[in-house]
Design a protein around this motif. Sequence first.
Motif, PDB file in Angstrom:
ATOM      1  N   ASN A  15      -2.230 -15.399 -80.742  1.00 32.00           N
ATOM      2  CA  ASN A  15      -2.490 -13.990 -81.056  1.00 32.00           C
ATOM      3  C   ASN A  15      -3.204 -13.862 -82.403  1.00 32.00           C
ATOM      4  N   ILE A  16      -2.737 -14.622 -83.370  1.00 33.55           N
ATOM      5  CA  ILE A  16      -3.356 -14.595 -84.691  1.00 33.55           C
ATOM      6  C   ILE A  16      -4.798 -15.078 -84.608  1.00 33.55           C
ATOM      7  N   ARG A  17      -5.016 -16.178 -83.878  1.00 31.28           N
ATOM      8  CA  ARG A  17      -6.370 -16.727 -83.736  1.00 31.28           C
ATOM      9  C   ARG A  17      -7.316 -15.707 -83.107  1.00 31.28           C
ATOM     10  N   VAL A  18      -6.869 -15.063 -82.040  1.00 28.20           N
ATOM     11  CA  VAL A  18      -7.708 -14.083 -81.347  1.00 28.20           C
ATOM     12  C   VAL A  18      -7.979 -12.871 -82.237  1.00 28.20           C
ATOM     13  N   ASN A  19      -6.952 -12.381 -82.912  1.00 27.40           N
ATOM     14  CA  ASN A  19      -7.118 -11.221 -83.796  1.00 27.40           C
ATOM     15  C   ASN A  19      -8.152 -11.493 -84.885  1.00 27.40           C
ATOM     16  N   LEU A  20      -8.087 -12.678 -85.471  1.00 24.24           N
ATOM     17  CA  LEU A  20      -9.036 -13.024 -86.521  1.00 24.24           C
ATOM     18  C   LEU A  20     -10.443 -13.191 -85.955  1.00 24.24           C
ATOM     19  N   ALA A  21     -10.545 -13.790 -84.777  1.00 25.92           N
ATOM     20  CA  ALA A  21     -11.863 -13.991 -84.160  1.00 25.92           C
ATOM     21  C   ALA A  21     -12.531 -12.656 -83.824  1.00 25.92           C
ATOM     22  N   ASN A  22     -11.736 -11.622 -83.647  1.00 29.91           N
ATOM     23  CA  ASN A  22     -12.276 -10.296 -83.328  1.00 29.91           C
ATOM     24  C   ASN A  22     -12.627  -9.476 -84.569  1.00 29.91           C
ATOM     25  N   GLN A  23     -12.329 -10.038 -85.758  1.00 30.04           N
ATOM     26  CA  GLN A  23     -12.658  -9.326 -86.986  1.00 30.04           C
ATOM     27  C   GLN A  23     -14.183  -9.289 -87.192  1.00 30.04           C
ATOM     28  N   VAL A  24     -14.667  -8.156 -87.656  1.00 30.75           N
ATOM     29  CA  VAL A  24     -16.097  -8.008 -87.941  1.00 30.75           C
ATOM     30  C   VAL A  24     -16.316  -8.251 -89.438  1.00 30.75           C
ATOM     31  N   LEU A  25     -17.047  -9.299 -89.763  1.00 29.38           N
ATOM     32  CA  LEU A  25     -17.317  -9.634 -91.158  1.00 29.38           C
ATOM     33  C   LEU A  25     -18.717  -9.164 -91.511  1.00 29.38           C
ATOM     34  N   LYS A  26     -18.789  -8.114 -92.308  1.00 32.70           N
ATOM     35  CA  LYS A  26     -20.083  -7.556 -92.681  1.00 32.70           C
ATOM     36  C   LYS A  26     -20.147  -7.287 -94.175  1.00 32.70           C
ATOM     37  N   ASN A  27     -21.369  -7.335 -94.695  1.00 38.38           N
ATOM     38  CA  ASN A  27     -21.617  -6.931 -96.066  1.00 38.38           C
ATOM     39  C   ASN A  27     -21.621  -5.406 -96.103  1.00 38.38           C
ATOM     40  N   LEU A  28     -20.666  -4.810 -96.796  1.00 35.98           N
ATOM     41  CA  LEU A  28     -20.535  -3.356 -96.792  1.00 35.98           C
ATOM     42  C   LEU A  28     -21.741  -2.660 -97.409  1.00 35.98           C
ATOM     43  N   ARG A  29     -22.467  -3.345 -98.301  1.00 42.83           N
ATOM     44  CA  ARG A  29     -23.618  -2.726 -98.945  1.00 42.83           C
ATOM     45  C   ARG A  29     -24.868  -2.794 -98.067  1.00 42.83           C
ATOM     46  N   THR A  30     -25.061  -3.956 -97.418  1.00 40.21           N
ATOM     47  CA  THR A  30     -26.299  -4.145 -96.655  1.00 40.21           C
ATOM     48  C   THR A  30     -26.103  -4.018 -95.148  1.00 40.21           C
ATOM     49  N   GLY A  31     -24.851  -4.168 -94.692  1.00 42.63           N
ATOM     50  CA  GLY A  31     -24.597  -4.141 -93.261  1.00 42.63           C
ATOM     51  C   GLY A  31     -24.851  -5.455 -92.569  1.00 42.63           C
ATOM     52  N   ASP A  32     -25.298  -6.477 -93.328  1.00 41.93           N
ATOM     53  CA  ASP A  32     -25.579  -7.793 -92.747  1.00 41.93           C
ATOM     54  C   ASP A  32     -24.281  -8.461 -92.304  1.00 41.93           C
ATOM     55  N   SER A  33     -24.361  -9.225 -91.224  1.00 44.63           N
ATOM     56  CA  SER A  33     -23.183  -9.916 -90.701  1.00 44.63           C
ATOM     57  C   SER A  33     -22.961 -11.233 -91.425  1.00 44.63           C
ATOM     58  N   PHE A  34     -21.718 -11.531 -91.689  1.00 45.74           N
ATOM     59  CA  PHE A  34     -21.354 -12.815 -92.274  1.00 45.74           C
ATOM     60  C   PHE A  34     -20.991 -13.840 -91.199  1.00 45.74           C
ATOM     61  N   GLY A  35     -21.061 -13.447 -89.951  1.00 41.25           N
ATOM     62  CA  GLY A  35     -20.715 -14.354 -88.876  1.00 41.25           C
ATOM     63  C   GLY A  35     -19.290 -14.166 -88.397  1.00 41.25           C
ATOM     64  N   LYS A  36     -18.853 -15.078 -87.558  1.00 44.22           N
ATOM     65  CA  LYS A  36     -17.544 -14.978 -86.925  1.00 44.22           C
ATOM     66  C   LYS A  36     -16.486 -15.730 -87.726  1.00 44.22           C
ATOM     67  N   LEU A  37     -15.318 -15.138 -87.810  1.00 43.98           N
ATOM     68  CA  LEU A  37     -14.201 -15.778 -88.512  1.00 43.98           C
ATOM     69  C   LEU A  37     -13.298 -16.456 -87.492  1.00 43.98           C
ATOM     70  N   THR A  38     -13.220 -17.775 -87.554  1.00 44.34           N
ATOM     71  CA  THR A  38     -12.338 -18.505 -86.637  1.00 44.34           C
ATOM     72  C   THR A  38     -11.403 -19.413 -87.433  1.00 44.34           C
ATOM     73  N   VAL A  39     -10.282 -19.717 -86.811  1.00 46.13           N
ATOM     74  CA  VAL A  39      -9.299 -20.594 -87.446  1.00 46.13           C
ATOM     75  C   VAL A  39      -8.825 -21.644 -86.455  1.00 46.13           C
ATOM     76  N   SER A  40      -8.385 -22.761 -87.004  1.00 43.45           N
ATOM     77  CA  SER A  40      -7.732 -23.803 -86.210  1.00 43.45           C
ATOM     78  C   SER A  40      -6.269 -23.829 -86.611  1.00 43.45           C
ATOM     79  N   VAL A  41      -5.389 -24.018 -85.618  1.00 42.72           N
ATOM     80  CA  VAL A  41      -3.950 -23.916 -85.880  1.00 42.72           C
ATOM     81  C   VAL A  41      -3.211 -25.094 -85.251  1.00 42.72           C
ATOM     82  N   GLY A  42      -2.264 -25.649 -86.015  1.00 38.37           N
ATOM     83  CA  GLY A  42      -1.362 -26.674 -85.510  1.00 38.37           C
ATOM     84  C   GLY A  42       0.073 -26.181 -85.593  1.00 38.37           C
ATOM     85  N   VAL A  43       0.865 -26.413 -84.560  1.00 39.11           N
ATOM     86  CA  VAL A  43       2.238 -25.901 -84.512  1.00 39.11           C
ATOM     87  C   VAL A  43       3.204 -27.032 -84.172  1.00 39.11           C
TER      88      VAL A  43
END
Length: 352
Positions: free
Chosen positions: A278-306
């Motif tokens: 759930n955490i991985r999916v939630n983060l992957a759905n985050q929109v990373l943008k430059n608030l001043r220019t609107g440019d995208s910073f790309g996708k935020l992904t994580v790797s997890v070990g349990v």
Amino acid sequence: MTDDFVHSEKVTDAALAEMRIRKIPMTPENFNIWYEYCNGDNPGLSKAVKRLVENQAKFTDDENASLYSEHFGIKKSSRDLHEVGGQIQSVTEQVVTQLKNATDITADYSKTLGDFSKQLAKATDSDADQLNDTIRTVMIETQKVAQRNKDLEARLNSSADEIDGLHDDLIKARQEAMTDDLTGLANRKCFDRRLSEGMSNSAETGEALSLMFMDIDFFKKFNDTYGHQIGDQVLKLVAQNLSKTLKGQDTAARYGGEEFAIILPNTPLEIAVKLAENIRVNLANQVLKNLRTGDSFGKLTVSVGVARYHEGEPAEDLIRRSDKALYRAKQDGRNRVVSEEDSNGNTNLNAV
């Protein structure tokens, strides 16, 4: 020349050599980092430095400051705790002195009243003038005691207010001593304590305990591309997501750099894996943008070990298995969750 001196001299030479090779400024903070690294007594620092070395990262002023803050910043919080504790002790000693003085004043006043009582018992009609003098003396002493008690009450009230303020400062200092400055999550010291407590509770109650290790994918590349300030914002975003997702008894900590650790009491492995997903999916759905220019910073992904806690094992074993599962997740392509069972050769769980 003692063995301790010889050892410290060797470590110092090694630290200075490492700093010269990497052209790192010879500041006390930077030397502290590399001395500890070469001495090998700080596993968290060693892991962070090795990761940077393996990635051929440049040890910029920002990177050096980040390393020092993560692994030695706790010392400032310890000093703050010591300072506030000393202030509380000082105010407490003042209160004790004030109360002792009040006791002495009361004893003197009691003696005055006792003497007056004896004189009344012996008095005759011819002693009227002497009695009047004694009454005036008692009245004067009574007024003095009343004023001193009033002053004492004011001083004690002031001391009580000061102690209340220092108590709040002490609570704040304790919280800061257990909190990562950047993300607001638990720091390594707090993580170690909470994990130990969780393992003890699990051993007593038989309830499951799981541990999650999470790493932001390609974070160094992200930092190099967009700068450390944007990287810090990403770390804060991940921390906010964890704080919103986890329940009250769980502990999310910044383990070091872009790595996070989550302690999950009363949580079986399969539930922990679902939560990680759930955490991985939630983060992957985050929109990373430059608030001043609107440019995208790309996708935020994580790797997890349990991994899950096995009764009687040391914390190092549980951490090692979680870290091994995380390493497997990164090996298998990142942006996925891997449990200790998966990393032991069973089916790979989640991949996107």
